[in-house]
Design a protein around this motif. Structure first.
Motif, PDB file in Angstrom:
ATOM      1  N   LEU A   1     103.855  91.334  19.793  1.00  0.00           N
ATOM      2  CA  LEU A   1     104.714  90.439  19.017  1.00  0.00           C
ATOM      3  C   LEU A   1     103.900  89.317  18.375  1.00  0.00           C
ATOM      4  CD1 LEU A   1     107.785  90.198  21.408  1.00  0.00           C
ATOM      5  CD2 LEU A   1     107.817  91.099  19.086  1.00  0.00           C
ATOM      6  N   ILE A   2     102.975  88.754  19.130  1.00  0.00           N
ATOM      7  CA  ILE A   2     102.123  87.676  18.615  1.00  0.00           C
ATOM      8  C   ILE A   2     101.256  88.188  17.469  1.00  0.00           C
ATOM      9  CG2 ILE A   2     100.168  86.170  19.185  1.00  0.00           C
ATOM     10  CD1 ILE A   2     101.486  85.861  21.988  1.00  0.00           C
ATOM     11  N   SER A   3     100.680  89.376  17.638  1.00  0.00           N
ATOM     12  CA  SER A   3      99.850  89.973  16.594  1.00  0.00           C
ATOM     13  C   SER A   3     100.675  90.238  15.325  1.00  0.00           C
ATOM     14  CB  SER A   3      99.238  91.269  17.118  1.00  0.00           C
ATOM     15  OG  SER A   3      98.601  91.965  16.083  1.00  0.00           O
ATOM     16  N   TYR A   4     101.882  90.754  15.514  1.00  0.00           N
ATOM     17  CA  TYR A   4     102.783  91.035  14.388  1.00  0.00           C
ATOM     18  C   TYR A   4     103.125  89.735  13.652  1.00  0.00           C
ATOM     19  CZ  TYR A   4     106.850  92.730  11.815  1.00  0.00           C
ATOM     20  OH  TYR A   4     107.739  93.057  10.817  1.00  0.00           O
ATOM     21  N   PHE A   5     103.464  88.701  14.412  1.00  0.00           N
ATOM     22  CA  PHE A   5     103.848  87.431  13.799  1.00  0.00           C
ATOM     23  C   PHE A   5     102.670  86.797  13.077  1.00  0.00           C
ATOM     24  CE2 PHE A   5     105.902  83.193  13.736  1.00  0.00           C
ATOM     25  CZ  PHE A   5     107.144  83.592  13.280  1.00  0.00           C
ATOM     26  N   ASN A   6     101.458  87.004  13.597  1.00  0.00           N
ATOM     27  CA  ASN A   6     100.254  86.515  12.944  1.00  0.00           C
ATOM     28  C   ASN A   6     100.065  87.156  11.574  1.00  0.00           C
ATOM     29  OD1 ASN A   6      98.353  84.542  13.595  1.00  0.00           O
ATOM     30  ND2 ASN A   6      97.864  85.579  15.508  1.00  0.00           N
ATOM     31  N   GLU A   7     100.469  88.421  11.430  1.00  0.00           N
ATOM     32  CA  GLU A   7     100.400  89.097  10.124  1.00  0.00           C
ATOM     33  C   GLU A   7     101.408  88.491   9.157  1.00  0.00           C
ATOM     34  OE1 GLU A   7     100.705  93.401  10.228  1.00  0.00           O
ATOM     35  OE2 GLU A   7      99.811  93.409  12.227  1.00  0.00           O
ATOM     36  N   ILE A   8     102.586  88.156   9.659  1.00  0.00           N
ATOM     37  CA  ILE A   8     103.668  87.624   8.821  1.00  0.00           C
ATOM     38  C   ILE A   8     103.388  86.182   8.419  1.00  0.00           C
ATOM     39  CG2 ILE A   8     106.142  87.055   8.793  1.00  0.00           C
ATOM     40  CD1 ILE A   8     105.521  90.079   8.899  1.00  0.00           C
ATOM     41  N   LEU A   9     103.006  85.378   9.400  1.00  0.00           N
ATOM     42  CA  LEU A   9     102.834  83.946   9.184  1.00  0.00           C
ATOM     43  C   LEU A   9     101.552  83.482   9.888  1.00  0.00           C
ATOM     44  CD1 LEU A   9     104.614  81.745   7.797  1.00  0.00           C
ATOM     45  CD2 LEU A   9     105.486  81.197  10.060  1.00  0.00           C
ATOM     46  N   PRO A  10     100.387  83.777   9.289  1.00  0.00           N
ATOM     47  CA  PRO A  10      99.113  83.486   9.961  1.00  0.00           C
ATOM     48  C   PRO A  10      98.902  82.004  10.267  1.00  0.00           C
ATOM     49  CG  PRO A  10      98.744  84.341   7.733  1.00  0.00           C
ATOM     50  CD  PRO A  10     100.212  84.389   7.991  1.00  0.00           C
ATOM     51  N   GLU A  11      99.570  81.130   9.534  1.00  0.00           N
ATOM     52  CA  GLU A  11      99.351  79.693   9.739  1.00  0.00           C
ATOM     53  C   GLU A  11     100.341  79.065  10.722  1.00  0.00           C
ATOM     54  OE1 GLU A  11     102.058  80.087   6.111  1.00  0.00           O
ATOM     55  OE2 GLU A  11     100.380  81.181   6.933  1.00  0.00           O
ATOM     56  N   TYR A  12     101.108  79.892  11.479  1.00  0.00           N
ATOM     57  CA  TYR A  12     102.074  79.292  12.410  1.00  0.00           C
ATOM     58  C   TYR A  12     101.346  78.551  13.527  1.00  0.00           C
ATOM     59  CZ  TYR A  12     101.754  82.625  16.353  1.00  0.00           C
ATOM     60  OH  TYR A  12     101.344  83.341  17.439  1.00  0.00           O
ATOM     61  N   ASP A  13     101.969  77.483  14.008  1.00  0.00           N
ATOM     62  CA  ASP A  13     101.375  76.619  15.023  1.00  0.00           C
ATOM     63  C   ASP A  13     101.568  77.250  16.402  1.00  0.00           C
ATOM     64  OD1 ASP A  13     100.637  74.615  16.795  1.00  0.00           O
ATOM     65  OD2 ASP A  13     101.565  73.008  15.616  1.00  0.00           O
ATOM     66  N   GLU A  14     100.496  77.815  16.930  1.00  0.00           N
ATOM     67  CA  GLU A  14     100.571  78.544  18.199  1.00  0.00           C
ATOM     68  C   GLU A  14     100.905  77.643  19.381  1.00  0.00           C
ATOM     69  OE1 GLU A  14      96.969  80.841  18.565  1.00  0.00           O
ATOM     70  OE2 GLU A  14      97.174  81.565  16.513  1.00  0.00           O
ATOM     71  N   ASP A  15     100.683  76.337  19.245  1.00  0.00           N
ATOM     72  CA  ASP A  15     101.004  75.407  20.325  1.00  0.00           C
ATOM     73  C   ASP A  15     102.490  75.048  20.355  1.00  0.00           C
ATOM     74  OD1 ASP A  15      98.333  75.305  21.123  1.00  0.00           O
ATOM     75  OD2 ASP A  15      97.891  73.605  19.800  1.00  0.00           O
ATOM     76  N   ARG A  16     103.165  75.199  19.229  1.00  0.00           N
ATOM     77  CA  ARG A  16     104.571  74.796  19.141  1.00  0.00           C
ATOM     78  C   ARG A  16     105.530  75.967  18.960  1.00  0.00           C
ATOM     79  NH1 ARG A  16     104.039  70.028  14.828  1.00  0.00           N
ATOM     80  NH2 ARG A  16     106.261  69.760  15.167  1.00  0.00           N
ATOM     81  N   VAL A  17     105.011  77.128  18.595  1.00  0.00           N
ATOM     82  CA  VAL A  17     105.844  78.333  18.452  1.00  0.00           C
ATOM     83  C   VAL A  17     105.477  79.266  19.600  1.00  0.00           C
ATOM     84  CG1 VAL A  17     106.475  80.269  16.972  1.00  0.00           C
ATOM     85  CG2 VAL A  17     105.908  78.067  15.940  1.00  0.00           C
ATOM     86  N   TYR A  18     106.391  79.407  20.537  1.00  0.00           N
ATOM     87  CA  TYR A  18     106.133  80.175  21.755  1.00  0.00           C
ATOM     88  C   TYR A  18     106.440  81.654  21.554  1.00  0.00           C
ATOM     89  CZ  TYR A  18     106.186  75.472  23.669  1.00  0.00           C
ATOM     90  OH  TYR A  18     105.924  74.154  23.904  1.00  0.00           O
ATOM     91  N   PRO A  19     105.873  82.518  22.403  1.00  0.00           N
ATOM     92  CA  PRO A  19     106.208  83.953  22.321  1.00  0.00           C
ATOM     93  C   PRO A  19     107.716  84.214  22.392  1.00  0.00           C
ATOM     94  CG  PRO A  19     104.290  83.646  23.718  1.00  0.00           C
ATOM     95  CD  PRO A  19     104.810  82.271  23.385  1.00  0.00           C
ATOM     96  N   SER A  20     108.448  83.400  23.150  1.00  0.00           N
ATOM     97  CA  SER A  20     109.907  83.571  23.223  1.00  0.00           C
ATOM     98  C   SER A  20     110.560  83.280  21.873  1.00  0.00           C
ATOM     99  CB  SER A  20     110.503  82.670  24.304  1.00  0.00           C
ATOM    100  OG  SER A  20     110.208  81.308  24.037  1.00  0.00           O
ATOM    101  N   ASP A  21     109.995  82.339  21.104  1.00  0.00           N
ATOM    102  CA  ASP A  21     110.508  82.048  19.762  1.00  0.00           C
ATOM    103  C   ASP A  21     110.260  83.229  18.830  1.00  0.00           C
ATOM    104  OD1 ASP A  21     111.164  79.417  20.585  1.00  0.00           O
ATOM    105  OD2 ASP A  21     109.157  78.699  20.044  1.00  0.00           O
ATOM    106  N   ILE A  22     109.062  83.807  18.924  1.00  0.00           N
ATOM    107  CA  ILE A  22     108.700  84.956  18.092  1.00  0.00           C
ATOM    108  C   ILE A  22     109.643  86.122  18.405  1.00  0.00           C
ATOM    109  CG2 ILE A  22     106.911  86.681  17.632  1.00  0.00           C
ATOM    110  CD1 ILE A  22     104.851  84.409  18.180  1.00  0.00           C
ATOM    111  N   LYS A  23     109.867  86.343  19.679  1.00  0.00           N
ATOM    112  CA  LYS A  23     110.770  87.416  20.118  1.00  0.00           C
ATOM    113  C   LYS A  23     112.161  87.219  19.519  1.00  0.00           C
ATOM    114  CE  LYS A  23     112.419  89.448  24.424  1.00  0.00           C
ATOM    115  NZ  LYS A  23     112.269  89.478  25.872  1.00  0.00           N
ATOM    116  N   LYS A  24     112.639  85.976  19.541  1.00  0.00           N
ATOM    117  CA  LYS A  24     113.969  85.665  19.008  1.00  0.00           C
ATOM    118  C   LYS A  24     114.029  85.891  17.496  1.00  0.00           C
ATOM    119  CE  LYS A  24     116.036  82.494  21.224  1.00  0.00           C
ATOM    120  NZ  LYS A  24     116.440  81.218  21.796  1.00  0.00           N
ATOM    121  N   VAL A  25     112.989  85.469  16.777  1.00  0.00           N
ATOM    122  CA  VAL A  25     112.949  85.646  15.315  1.00  0.00           C
ATOM    123  C   VAL A  25     113.005  87.137  14.966  1.00  0.00           C
ATOM    124  CG1 VAL A  25     111.484  85.420  13.253  1.00  0.00           C
ATOM    125  CG2 VAL A  25     111.807  83.460  14.792  1.00  0.00           C
ATOM    126  N   VAL A  26     112.209  87.944  15.654  1.00  0.00           N
ATOM    127  CA  VAL A  26     112.184  89.390  15.393  1.00  0.00           C
ATOM    128  C   VAL A  26     113.538  90.012  15.749  1.00  0.00           C
ATOM    129  CG1 VAL A  26     111.124  91.581  16.088  1.00  0.00           C
ATOM    130  CG2 VAL A  26     109.682  89.589  15.636  1.00  0.00           C
TER     131      VAL A  26
END
Length: 136
Positions: free
Chosen positions: A88-113
């Motif tokens: 999920l993290i790798s996928y989100f990095n492709e979509i939005l490479p500049e996302y703030d990894e300290d403030r956007v948690y894996p649970s947030d990425i899961k929810k967005v997807v």
């Protein structure tokens, strides 16, 4: 229908479509199973059109993130939200490479997807800004 009528209700799974106002809150319909529920004004509710994702320079509206996923996936379903965290993290990095990894948690990425896939399943794929009165 745009994201202005789609809601996330804390403590309730999935997304909801705002149907009508009531005296003490509003009526919403689940995009998961079509059931209608009464939502009190005291419950914590977020409109998808008001949510943004942190990047290192600014906050990107969720509608733009959904558009980027849609463009990548030709507005078909994306990977499963149940995929491993690293995937999920790798996928989100492709979509939005500049996302703030300290403030956007894996649970947030899961929810967005998960939300993106739920919207696509319900034929909601117009993530553009609504036209203002001046533009019409």
């Amino acid at each position: 229908m745009g994201l202005e009528k789609i809601l996330s209700i804390t403590g309730k799974p999935g997304l909801y479509e705002l149907k009508t106002q009531t005296r003490g809150g509003f009526l919403a319909e689940s995009l998961l199973d079509g059931k209608k529920i009464a939502v009190s004004a005291r419950e914590n509710v977020s409109m998808l059109s008001e949510i943004a994702i942190y990047t290192y320079t600014e906050e990107i509206p969720l509608r733009e993130v959904f558009t980027k996923i849609g463009e990548k996936e030709s507005y078909q379903e994306a990977i499963s939200h149940k995929s491993p965290k690293e995937e999920l993290i790798s996928y989100f990095n492709e979509i939005l490479p500049e996302y703030d990894e300290d403030r956007v948690y894996p649970s947030d990425i899961k929810k967005v997807v998960q939300w993106y896939n739920l919207l696509i399943k319900n034929d909601i794929n117009d993530f553009s800004e609504p036209a203002t009165a001046e533009e019409e």
